[in-house]
Design an enzyme around this catalytic site. Structure first.
Site, PDB file in Angstrom:
ATOM      1  N   ARG A  14     -11.954 -24.895  -1.525  1.00 49.86           N
ATOM      2  CA  ARG A  14     -10.666 -25.688  -2.602  1.00 49.86           C
ATOM      3  C   ARG A  14     -11.183 -25.129  -3.975  1.00 49.86           C
ATOM      4  NH1 ARG A  14      -9.753 -28.798  -6.821  1.00 49.86           N
ATOM      5  NH2 ARG A  14     -11.109 -30.148  -6.215  1.00 49.86           N
ATOM      6  N   HIS A  74      -7.459 -31.673   0.585  1.00 46.87           N
ATOM      7  CA  HIS A  74      -7.316 -31.850  -0.800  1.00 46.87           C
ATOM      8  C   HIS A  74      -5.760 -31.695  -1.183  1.00 46.87           C
ATOM      9  CE1 HIS A  74      -7.578 -31.727  -5.354  1.00 46.87           C
ATOM     10  NE2 HIS A  74      -8.693 -32.533  -5.145  1.00 46.87           N
ATOM     11  N   ASP A  94      -8.484 -35.928   0.800  1.00 44.83           N
ATOM     12  CA  ASP A  94      -8.854 -36.378  -0.464  1.00 44.83           C
ATOM     13  C   ASP A  94      -7.437 -36.218  -1.310  1.00 44.83           C
ATOM     14  OD1 ASP A  94     -11.413 -36.585   0.390  1.00 44.83           O
ATOM     15  OD2 ASP A  94     -12.030 -34.364  -0.537  1.00 44.83           O
ATOM     16  N   ARG A 134      -9.900 -40.504   0.610  1.00 46.83           N
ATOM     17  CA  ARG A 134     -10.291 -40.617  -0.489  1.00 46.83           C
ATOM     18  C   ARG A 134      -9.380 -40.546  -1.998  1.00 46.83           C
ATOM     19  NH1 ARG A 134     -11.878 -35.994  -4.541  1.00 46.83           N
ATOM     20  NH2 ARG A 134      -9.965 -36.060  -4.672  1.00 46.83           N
ATOM     21  N   SER A 136      -8.776 -40.032  -6.045  1.00 44.48           N
ATOM     22  CA  SER A 136      -9.527 -39.678  -7.292  1.00 44.48           C
ATOM     23  C   SER A 136      -8.494 -39.627  -8.373  1.00 44.48           C
ATOM     24  CB  SER A 136     -10.228 -38.234  -6.960  1.00 44.48           C
ATOM     25  OG  SER A 136     -10.410 -37.876  -8.077  1.00 44.48           O
ATOM     26  N   THR A 168     -12.906 -33.236 -15.087  1.00 47.84           N
ATOM     27  CA  THR A 168     -11.904 -32.166 -14.875  1.00 47.84           C
ATOM     28  C   THR A 168     -12.252 -31.021 -16.020  1.00 47.84           C
ATOM     29  OG1 THR A 168     -10.313 -33.644 -13.801  1.00 47.84           O
ATOM     30  CG2 THR A 168      -9.559 -31.491 -14.642  1.00 47.84           C
ATOM     31  N   HIS A 195     -17.072 -35.436  -9.211  1.00 43.81           N
ATOM     32  CA  HIS A 195     -16.542 -34.003  -9.263  1.00 43.81           C
ATOM     33  C   HIS A 195     -16.598 -33.608 -10.958  1.00 43.81           C
ATOM     34  CE1 HIS A 195     -13.966 -30.571  -8.253  1.00 43.81           C
ATOM     35  NE2 HIS A 195     -13.497 -30.786  -9.498  1.00 43.81           N
ATOM     36  N   HIS A 197     -16.868 -30.596 -13.739  1.00 44.03           N
ATOM     37  CA  HIS A 197     -17.027 -29.325 -14.223  1.00 44.03           C
ATOM     38  C   HIS A 197     -18.015 -28.791 -15.414  1.00 44.03           C
ATOM     39  CE1 HIS A 197     -13.295 -27.468 -12.383  1.00 44.03           C
ATOM     40  NE2 HIS A 197     -13.098 -28.803 -11.976  1.00 44.03           N
ATOM     41  N   HIS A 292     -50.471 -18.158 -16.879  1.00 45.99           N
ATOM     42  CA  HIS A 292     -49.622 -18.721 -15.807  1.00 45.99           C
ATOM     43  C   HIS A 292     -49.985 -18.077 -14.259  1.00 45.99           C
ATOM     44  CE1 HIS A 292     -46.007 -20.832 -17.948  1.00 45.99           C
ATOM     45  NE2 HIS A 292     -46.734 -20.300 -18.792  1.00 45.99           N
TER      46      HIS A 292
HETATM   47  C1  HCA Z   1      -7.944 -29.788 -10.650  1.00 48.95           C
HETATM   48  C2  HCA Z   1      -8.234 -30.791  -9.815  1.00 48.95           C
HETATM   49  C3  HCA Z   1      -9.800 -31.460  -9.566  1.00 48.95           C
HETATM   50  C4  HCA Z   1      -9.870 -32.278  -8.815  1.00 48.95           C
HETATM   51  C5  HCA Z   1     -11.210 -33.109  -8.555  1.00 48.95           C
HETATM   52  C6  HCA Z   1     -10.934 -34.182  -7.600  1.00 48.95           C
HETATM   53  C7  HCA Z   1     -10.148 -31.723 -10.898  1.00 48.95           C
HETATM   54  O1  HCA Z   1      -7.906 -29.862 -11.886  1.00 48.95           O
HETATM   55  O2  HCA Z   1      -7.833 -28.646 -10.416  1.00 48.95           O
HETATM   56  O3  HCA Z   1     -10.167 -34.123  -6.554  1.00 48.95           O
HETATM   57  O4  HCA Z   1     -11.897 -35.412  -7.536  1.00 48.95           O
HETATM   58  O5  HCA Z   1     -11.235 -31.226 -11.424  1.00 48.95           O
HETATM   59  O6  HCA Z   1      -9.980 -32.647 -11.580  1.00 48.95           O
HETATM   60  O7  HCA Z   1     -10.508 -30.191  -9.208  1.00 48.95           O
HETATM   61 CU    CU Z   2     -12.154 -29.613 -10.466  1.00 50.27          CU
END
Ligand code: HCA
Ligand code: CU
Length: 389
Positions: A14, A74, A94, A134, A136, A168, A195, A197, A292
């Protein structure tokens, strides 16, 4: 406690599809799903069936594979998408909604009561179909905390299985993640997913802090592929959790599969596995400095927190350079089955260091030196024992 009970939601199929170079055919998706299932991830998250006709068919196909992992898809928090998702036969859905002021102002323009009404309707529908659900909030860390908690409390009250926090844009740091998850833990009874980044390199640390604060689920992708520079990498999370409790991680996952699934995905998306990748990077188990190398030869735990053998990998001691030491050279001589005294090894080591000051040596250069020294000393011994003619 979550650090023992955490589950991986593997989102290569995904979030990973959102990586710039990603195009997965249906068969390739199935192969990725199988590899990850053998590795042992608890969930697979798939692209929305609303994205394209093939995405819908792929959801249906993967849902039918009979994998051990639970299959999720998702979708946006829309009833139409939720209906499509339920019909694919997946185990859970999700749903995601943008709650940050940026998204509310510049993307969908909806207010909080509207978001709650929609979320409640979608969640109740998915639950009525007997599936896990879920909820989010996209861009959670730039959402107003009161708004966020109001929404999460509302969805928790109607029995959502999990709420998700999404960094995100990769803006959060570990302390902020800890605090937000801890606050949320005091507000909802349901599971909590994180989640994150990786825009500022915090995705693994953030995921770990989320678990420390009471999160139960972490999203990953193979090599971290996703939007921009991606999310928490599967291998990075596994390394972090192994450092926390190696027996638990060894027991839960088939670790030697990590390299296989990474190589497979790297090849599909046309990237190299980075040299400094967690666990599988080509220098991840290479030891160089003489000090080492000596310690590693005595006991690998001195400089290794991960045992390469657990991942089907081997360590490498780099001996052909000016930082080398005689213990490492002795080990190399033993590998070549050349018997030399410690004094001889020390002399050869000094020679290697002098040569390595002049040029970049190869292992071959070291081997040639060791061999020629060895044959000279054997000749000398022969001369000693043979009667002079
Ligand atoms: C995106 C969506 C997502 C969703 C994350 C989640 C993000 O921006 O593409 O479902 O918890 O990073 O917010 O990947
Ligand atoms: Cu994301």
């Amino acid at each position: 406690m979550s650090l023992e009970n955490f589950a991986i939601i593997e989102s290569t199929l995904r979030e990973g599809e959102q990586f710039a170079n990603a195009f997965f055919s249906s068969d390739q998706k199935v192969e990725i799903a199988h590899l990850l299932d053998v590795f042992g991830v608890e969930y697979l998250e798939l692209t929305s069936p609303a994205a394209s006709p093939q995405s819908r068919l792929d959801c249906e196909r993967i849902a039918r594979l009979g994998l051990k992992a639970k299959v999720l898809t998702h979708v946006r928090c829309h009833m139409d998408d939720a209906k499509l998702a339920v019909d694919t036969g997946v185990d859970g859905i999700d749903v995601v909604f943008g709650t940050s002021s940026y998204l509310r102002e510049f993307s969908h323009g909806k207010d909080i009561p509207y978001i709650i009404d929609h979320a409640v309707a979608v969640i109740e529908f998915v639950k009525s179909q007997g599936l896990q659900v879920r909820f989010s909030s996209e861009d959670s860390f730039r959402s107003d905390l009161v708004d966020l908690l109001t929404i999460y409390r509302a969805v928790d009250q109607i029995g959502v299985h999990r709420v998700g926090i999404a960094d995100t844009v990769g803006v959060a740091n570990p302390r902020q993640v800890y605090e937000l998850v801890k606050t949320l833990r005091g507000v909802v009874r349901c599971d909590i997913e994180f989640h994150g980044h990786n825009d500022t390199g915090c995705a693994v640390a953030n995921a770990y802090c989320a678990l420390e604060a009471g999160a139960t689920h972490v999203d990953t992708s193979v090599l971290g592929i996703g939007e921009r520079n991606g999310i928490t990498p599967l291998g990075g999370l596994v390394a972090r959790m192994y450092a926390y409790d190696a027996p638990m991680i060894r027991g839960r996952y088939h670790l030697p599969m990590l390299r296989e699934v990474e190589n497979y995905v790297a090849n599909l998306v046309n990237v190299d596995v980075p040299f400094n990748n967690y666990i599988t990077g080509f220098t991840a188990f290479t030891h160089k400095a003489g000090i080492h190398a000596k310690a590693i030869l005595n006991n690998p735990s001195t400089y290794e927190i991960l045992d390469p053998a657990d991942f089907g990998l081997t360590r490498y001691i780099h001996v052909a350079h000016r930082l080398t030491g005689w213990n490492a050279i002795k080990e190399r001589a033993e590998q070549l089955q050349l018997s030399l005294t410690d004094d001889e090894i020390k002399k050869i080591t000094a020679q290697i260091k002098a040569l390595a000051d002049q040029k970049n040596l190869s292992l071959d250069d070291v081997d040639v030196l060791l061999r020629s020294y060895h044959s000279q000393s054997v000749d000398a011994e022969d001369r000693d024992v043979l009667p002079a003619l």
